[in-house]
Design an enzyme around this catalytic site. Structure first.
Site, PDB file in Angstrom:
ATOM      1  N   ASP A 200       0.834  -1.163   0.068  1.00 27.88           N
ATOM      2  CA  ASP A 200      -0.153   0.156  -0.041  1.00 27.88           C
ATOM      3  C   ASP A 200       0.763   1.445   0.029  1.00 27.88           C
ATOM      4  O   ASP A 200       0.253   2.322  -0.118  1.00 27.88           O
ATOM      5  CB  ASP A 200      -1.017   0.067   1.054  1.00 27.88           C
ATOM      6  CG  ASP A 200      -2.503  -0.381   0.720  1.00 27.88           C
ATOM      7  OD1 ASP A 200      -2.655  -0.602  -0.386  1.00 27.88           O
ATOM      8  OD2 ASP A 200      -3.261  -0.582   1.579  1.00 27.88           O
ATOM      9  N   ASP A 570     -12.198  -7.257   9.738  1.00 24.55           N
ATOM     10  CA  ASP A 570     -12.295  -8.676  10.060  1.00 24.55           C
ATOM     11  C   ASP A 570     -13.705  -9.394  10.537  1.00 24.55           C
ATOM     12  O   ASP A 570     -14.242  -9.957  10.102  1.00 24.55           O
ATOM     13  CB  ASP A 570     -11.201  -9.207  10.987  1.00 24.55           C
ATOM     14  CG  ASP A 570     -10.674  -8.149  11.889  1.00 24.55           C
ATOM     15  OD1 ASP A 570     -11.651  -7.585  12.259  1.00 24.55           O
ATOM     16  OD2 ASP A 570      -9.798  -8.506  12.606  1.00 24.55           O
TER      17      ASP A 570
END
Ligand SMILES: O=c1ccn([C@@H]2O[C@H](COP(=O)(O)OP(=O)(O)O[C@H]3O[C@H](CO)[C@@H](O)[C@H](O)[C@H]3O)[C@@H](O)[C@H]2O)c(=O)[nH]1
Ligand SMILES: [Mn+2]
Length: 888
Positions: A200, A570
């Site tokens: 990233d 998550d």
């Protein structure tokens, strides 16, 4: 012999049942921990035998439950506690006798909420189930030994591995590359897994580090295969003490020492090259000189071309948050046939003539970044990985790892596969979650980083319902489930997942975006048998699916892929999958399947906790709330998710309770509830029963008393600062303010030898002040002050004997709070906490000082000894309780 029973003993091979002892290696305790578990699947095995014989599909895991001798008392004590709680609340409602009606209501409501939250937490733990994969049987069936090193006969499904990182400095590149190496060398057929590395940061350092890793892997992976060494992350392997290493498992013991020495030297050189990247790249770029058009020095690749990602000197289209998409295949797909290495020579002292030297596929991805786009952090990165991998290898299974987590047990992929391919629930299993385990946590785990209660008790409880929640790393997914498919058990009789995915919508672009090659890959993602065969000429397409605009107006981040707009992608992603009726499986192996790093600095840890608790609450108050899920979510699973997401709310009450230790100071003059003795007896019984239940729990979970205490302590630390902050944040978000940021968790800045040279665990002793610490400091101060004042008053003779007794009893509560906050107190002492006795000295001195001050000030504030100083002070200051109720 493929009869399921045949493999029972072989497959149960010790390795995979125990919990580990925190070192990741099989500890002496493993055997002991097993003694409380008994098989729970004898009937299934008999039935499979009856059906099976040679043709039956083998049962690839065994199921265990807690022995009755522990399980029954465990359930009973919790049932008893439930009855006591209900009785207690009924009793309170019937006895509205108090010195403060407001406080009475607050505490009735608080007690009620504690009861509910305890029930939510406990209900999902009453049927713990452990499942132990049977690797021997899996290999026998899907990966029979061929001619030595051959993997071409393997029928194991293909796996795509996703690994994520952001910054080569904040997340040390050596650590990230160790993870990559552990994947490249893992014990899974080389042609049957492919790794997608998401950067990233768009940094050339990462790209070139991958090239270096690929080069070193050419030595490292064959070495690991030849000598079957573990773990396959070189830093951990070379750092392990000799006594921790298992017996030699390879085929060439005579060559081991020499080979190891050779590879170690190569590793040192690899590390040096990695470190040099930080100087080589700037020097190379300087040498090329600035770009007159852009007014900045471009970052040059080794071949003399401009790096398309971020530049060292930021320029338009080449800076953080603004650069093009890059997809580069670092290691190409190796083909299906094994390729043996060369015999030893003067250049290559390692004999690889009997070892497959191929390396699995490795791909570098830096997704496009554009100002004005919300890139959705890790979830956004993984969705790009999902699409790019679909075009290149399109494995039916995907495993995701954080950049700071490595494979510690090479059998991990196979272990997960045992659950995915099992004939019982395999097809309905969407993901297999491994516990998170950590290196480099301080030995007493001051801030409960290991989270043992969650990973070794709660998760096993969930395993007995619909399955564990997804925790972000060390998890294998079924790709179709990530695409939003329904599980087979909820499909119509003539339906299939593949059919559903290809025909669910007349307009697939609406869901999946408009890459036709990608859309065409979707139904194929359910085929287990298909080997990797990268299609030709899709280069343009690869970059296209990694652009920001690709997801505009599609289902990505909502019904498709990892879920967006939340700090804890998550839990919510796992929840969305469970909500569709999929199962998940929990898999704890010995040695640990994966290991990673954890924040051992107090402030860092609290920020992590803030992200988790804030994200969880956001989920509770969103349309992904467990309360709104449909009937496919198992009722107890719903309860578990409600607990997982609403738990920070308790903090609001805990905070009030913690700040009102003052009532103890008034002896017989002030009672929240009368008759006080009965009230205290109920509280005492409730706490005692919870502790007894906890003791039974740590026995079956195989964790230590210290693990349990750390968990309790860190809950209180969170409850006094982080959780109230999370509640506040969620309320603000509800009225439309911005969500919690994903603040990257700090990583240890050096590992292995370098760390040993510095002070180990130095971060534990670093104090970083942050507003988040203040409320807990206040709670500690109030409790210490209350005790001090009570002592002063006792010394001044202000109480009769019964009053003294009541106060002493009440002060147990203060002591309890302080004991729970002890790790926090150590944390803010910084380096002084190396001598914890100083804290006690400080405590005694402070108490004495407060007591003395109290005695001195008593005549001023409470001339007639009727109201304790603190009570009066607070009631005046706070003003929220009618002063009259304090009987001043
Ligand atoms: O913009 C981002 C931000 C983070 N990450 C990656 O996300 C991972 C986790 O980040 P980290 O800072 O290490 O956070 P932790 O607190 O350690 O992460 C825990 O909590 C997260 C949810 O809050 C989960 O996603 C993680 O799997 C879980 O280990 C790392 O690999 C990062 O490189 C990205 O790829 N892009
Ligand atoms: Mn992490």
């Amino acid at each position: 012999m493929s009869s399921p029973a045949a493999g029972n003993d072989a497959g149960l091979a010790d390795p995979l049942l125990a919990n580990g002892d925190g070192t990741g290696r099989g500890g002496a305790g493993s055997k002991d921990k097993k003694k409380y578990w008994v098989p729970a699947d004898e009937e299934e095995i008999l039935a499979a035998e009856g059906r099976g014989g040679e043709d039956g599909r083998p049962l690839l895991y065994r199921t265990f439950k807690v022995k009755g001798i522990l399980l029954h008392p465990y359930r009973l004590i919790n049932l008893a506690r439930l009855i006591v709680i209900i009785q207690f609340l009924v009793w309170r409602m019937r006895h509205r006798d108090t010195d403060s009606m407001v406080l009475w209501w607050v505490t009735v409501f608080g007690d009620f909420w504690f009861g509910v939250s305890w029930l939510l937490n406990q209900a999902s733990k009453l049927n713990p189930i452990r499942r132990v994969p049977n690797l021997a049987l899996l290999n026998q069936r899907f990966d029979p030994p061929g001619d030595g090193s051959s993997s071409s006969s393997s029928q194991l499904p293909v796996v795509d591995v996703f690994i994520n990182t952001v910054d080569p400095v904040d997340e040390p590149v050596l650590c990230t590359m160790n993870s990559v190496l552990s994947i490249l060398a893992t014990d899974y057929p080389v042609g049957r897994h492919a790794t997608y590395f998401s950067d990233d940061g768009g940094s050339l350092v990462h790209y070139e580090a991958l090239l270096e890793a690929a080069r070193f892997a050419a030595v490292w992976a064959p070495f690991c295969r030849k000598h079957r060494v573990e773990p396959r992350a070189p830093e951990s392997y070379f750092a392990a003490k000799a006594e921790d290493a298992g017996p030699y498992a390879g085929d060439a013991p005579a060559q081991f020492v020499d080979d190891r020495r050779h590879v170690r030297r190569e590793y040192e050189e690899f590390k040096a090259r990695l470190a040099a990247l930080f100087t080589v790249i700037p020097q190379r770029s300087e040498a090329h000189g600035p770009d007159s058009a852009k007014g900045a020095t471009p970052t040059f690749m080794a071949d003399g071309t401009h790096w398309p990602g971020t530049w060292l000197e930021p320029a338009a289209n080449h800076k953080k948050g603004q650069h093009a998409a890059i997809v580069e295949v670092v290691l190409n797909h190796p083909g299906g046939e094994p390729q043996l290495g060369a015999p030893a020579s003067s250049e290559n002292p390692m004999d690889l003539s009997a070892v497959d030297v191929r390396l699995p596929m490795l791909v570098y991805i830096a997704r496009e970044k554009r100002p004005g786009y919300d890139h959705q952090k890790k979830a956004g990165a993984m969705n790009v990985q999902l699409r790019v991998s679909a075009l290149l290898s399109n494995a039916p299974f995907v495993i995701n790892l954080d950049g700071d987590h490595y494979i510690n047990n090479s059998a991990a992929f196979r272990a997960a596969m045992c659950f995915m391919l099992d004939p019982r629930h395999g097809e309905d299993t969407a993901f297999v979650q491994f516990p998170q385990r950590f290196d480099d946590v301080d030995p007493t785990d001051r801030y409960s980083n290991h989270n043992r209660v969650f990973f070794d008790a709660t998760s096993l409880g969930l395993n007995g319902i619909q399955g564990p929640s997804y925790v972000g790393t060390g998890c294998m997914f079924r790709r179709a489930a990530l695409y939003g498919a329904d599980p087979p058990r909820w499909l119509p009789p003539d339906g299939s997942v593949s059919k559903q995915l290809s025909s669910s919508d007349n307009d697939p672009c609406h869901h999946f975006g408009n890459s036709m090659p990608f859309i065409n890959s979707i139904p194929l993602a359910t085929h287990h048998e298909r080997p990797v065969a990268p299609p030709a000429s899709i280069d343009g397409e690869l970059a296209a699916v990694a652009t920001c605009a690709y997801e505009d107006g599609t289902g990505w981040g909502d019904g498709v892929g990892w879920v967006y707009n939340i700090a804890t992608e998550d839990v919510v992603t796992g929840f969305r999958i469970h909500r569709k009726g999929w199962r998940s499986m929990y898999c704890a192996t010995e040695p640990d399947a994966f290991r990673g790093t954890a924040p051992i600095n107090l402030t860092e840890r609290l920020y992590q906790l803030l992200r988790w608790s804030g994200g969880s609450l956001d989920m509770f108050f969103s349309r992904n709330s467990p309360l709104l899920a449909g009937r496919r979510l198992h009722p107890l699973q719903r309860v578990a998710y409600a607990n997982m997401t609403a738990y920070p709310i308790s903090a609001a009450f805990i905070f009030v309770y913690d700040l009102l230790p003052l009532m103890w100071l008034s002896g017989s003059e002030f009672y929240i509830q009368k008759p006080f003795a009965t009230y205290a007896a109920y509280l005492f019984a409730g706490i005692a029963m919870m502790e007894v239940s906890g003791m039974v729990e740590i026995t079956w979970a195989g964790i230590t008393l210290l693990d349990w205490c750390r968990n309790e302590q860190f809950f209180m630390v969170g409850a006094t600062g982080v959780y109230p902050a999370a509640v506040l944040h969620s309320l603000l978000r509800l009225v439309g303010l911005k969500g919690l940021p994903f603040k990257l968790t700090a990583k240890p800045q050096s590992s292995g030898a370098a760390a040993a040279a510095r002070e180990r665990f130095a971060e534990v002793y670093e104090v970083q002040w942050a507003p988040l610490l203040v409320p807990t400091v206040v709670v500690i101060a109030v409790n210490v002050a209350a005790v001090g004042a009570a002592l002063g008053r006792a010394a001044a003779g202000g109480w009769s004997l019964p009053q003294l007794a009541a106060t002493a009893g009440g002060m147990l509560f203060n002591a309890w709070v302080l004991l729970l906050l002890y790790p926090f107190a150590l944390g803010i002492m910084g380096r002084w906490s190396k001598r914890p006795y100083l804290l006690f000295v400080l405590l005694v001195v402070t108490l004495a000082a407060i007591a003395a001050a109290y005695v001195a000030l008593l005549p001023v504030f409470a001339p007639r000894f009727v109201s304790p100083f603190w009570l009066g002070f607070w009631s005046r200051l706070g003003g929220f309780i009618s002063p009259a109720s304090w009987r001043i």
